[in-house]
Design an enzyme around this catalytic site. Structure first.
Site, PDB file in Angstrom:
ATOM      1  N   GLN A  70      -5.296  72.394  -7.200  1.00  0.00           N
ATOM      2  CA  GLN A  70      -6.689  71.665  -6.695  1.00  0.00           C
ATOM      3  C   GLN A  70      -6.871  70.866  -8.080  1.00  0.00           C
ATOM      4  OE1 GLN A  70      -7.214  69.589  -4.226  1.00  0.00           O
ATOM      5  NE2 GLN A  70      -6.152  69.977  -3.013  1.00  0.00           N
ATOM      6  N   SER A  71      -6.373  71.519  -8.989  1.00  0.00           N
ATOM      7  CA  SER A  71      -6.819  71.403 -10.375  1.00  0.00           C
ATOM      8  C   SER A  71      -6.936  70.097 -10.691  1.00  0.00           C
ATOM      9  CB  SER A  71      -5.299  71.784 -11.268  1.00  0.00           C
ATOM     10  OG  SER A  71      -6.475  71.061 -13.149  1.00  0.00           O
TER      11      SER A  71
END
Ligand SMILES: *Cc1c(COP(=O)(O)O)cnc(C)c1O
Length: 326
Positions: A70-71
């Site tokens: 989920q960067s």
């Protein structure tokens, strides 16, 4: 100073959080770096503006970078690559087969190439894996690759937040307020490093408080000290940067990186209901929760002027929505 390209919507707005200020007994302001854009939103784009200038100057056609599934940084890089007509390859850290949601969903929409690694590979050899991906692309398809480290945090990236401090100083004059403390979440250290080097180099005498969301303060003090010196070499800063310039609080990591405790999610919901302000569960939610507790414990003086940098992360909230209890 080295140059940059223009991608972010700057300057970002500063506003006062009136209800929280009253409740907490401080003057709490927020700088909306979550509004640097939509697709490219968040703090990473300030660092990428400097790094991508180098990529373009070197005629690179492919960006390679890395982060968690989920960067925000990977999503911003993928969007920026597409904006600039470049290709993008991401190395994403995963446990199980990930659901296509949040930032990862957007990575795919922007057309990024996706590569996975596990937590051990990420910790021990992410830079090496990116290098191998780049070499393969160069050999097989004649690409010219530019590798960006985790979080765009290196000496060049720090310059984005050195410059953000100049933006803050201009806004202080505009609004007639002086921020005694600047508060920010710390994930890979580059944002803090830029603010910290500016504070020292321009002799501002502010307190720059970083709330760690992953590793402990010893790790971050060492890493940020290295980043500060790298930035100084690149930009020709005159100051001697020491570990004592760096204040990292690691009491609010909770269960670990990107893992939320019920009290943190309740806090995010509480803030949203009072200020119509959305914090993210991985960075800003933990940092603001930390700030709230530090104020309560008397470690931040009552009545002081605080500037919290909202570094973004909204897309990471939606994959967590099932964990909220209303
Ligand atoms: C990456 C990130 C941070 C941390 O910034 P670093 O420069 O990596 O320390 C904070 N908030 C959000 C939303 C982020 O995506």
């Amino acid at each position: 100073m080295i140059g940059k390209i223009l991608l972010a919507n700057l300057p970002t707005k500063i506003s006062k959080l009136e209800r929280l200020s009253k409740e907490w007994g401080v003057n709490l302001y927020i700088k909306r770096d979550d509004q640097t854009g939509s697709e490219i939103s968040g703090n990473k784009i300030r660092k990428l503006e400097y790094l991508l200038k180098i990529a373009l100057d070197n005629n690179c056609d492919t960006l390679i970078t890395t982060g968690g599934i989920q960067s925000n940084h990977c999503r911003a890089t993928a969007a920026a690559a597409t904006l600039l007509g470049l290709k993008c390859e991401l190395l994403l850290r995963v446990g199980d087969l990930p659901k296509v949601e949040g930032n990862y969903f957007l990575d795919k929409l922007f057309g990024a190439g996706i590569n996975f690694c596990n937590a051990d590979e990420y910790r021990d050899s992410r830079d090496e894996i990116m290098r191998v991906i780049g070499e393969r692309l160069e050999k097989e398809s004649g690409r010219r690759c530019f590798i960006i480290p985790e979080g765009a945090s290196n000496g060049v990236g720090s310059l984005g937040y050195y410059e953000a401090m100049n933006e803050i100083l201009t806004q202080e004059r505009e609004y007639g307020v002086r921020f005694e403390s600047i508060v920010v979440a710390v994930g890979s250290g580059g944002t803090y490093s830029g603010l910290c080097t500016a504070n020292k180099e321009m002799n501002l005498g502010k307190r720059v408080i970083g709330f760690a969301v992953a590793s402990d303060s010893e790790y971050f003090v060492n890493k940020i000290h290295i980043l500060n010196n790298e930035a100084a070499d690149i930009a020709g800063f005159k100051s001697e940067f020491s570990r004592n310039d760096i204040e990292i609080i690691d009491k609010y990591i909770g269960e670990g990186y990107a893992i939320s405790r019920p009290e943190e999610l309740r806090f995010i919901a509480d803030i949203a209901s009072k200020e119509a302000l959305i914090l993210d569960p991985v960075y800003t939610g933990k940092a603001m929760y930390g700030l709230y507790n530090e104020i309560k414990e008397g470690n931040v003086p009552q009545g002081s002027n605080l500037l919290f940098i909202h570094t973004g992360g909204i897309f990471g909230l939606f994959p967590k929505q099932d964990q909220f209890i209303f």
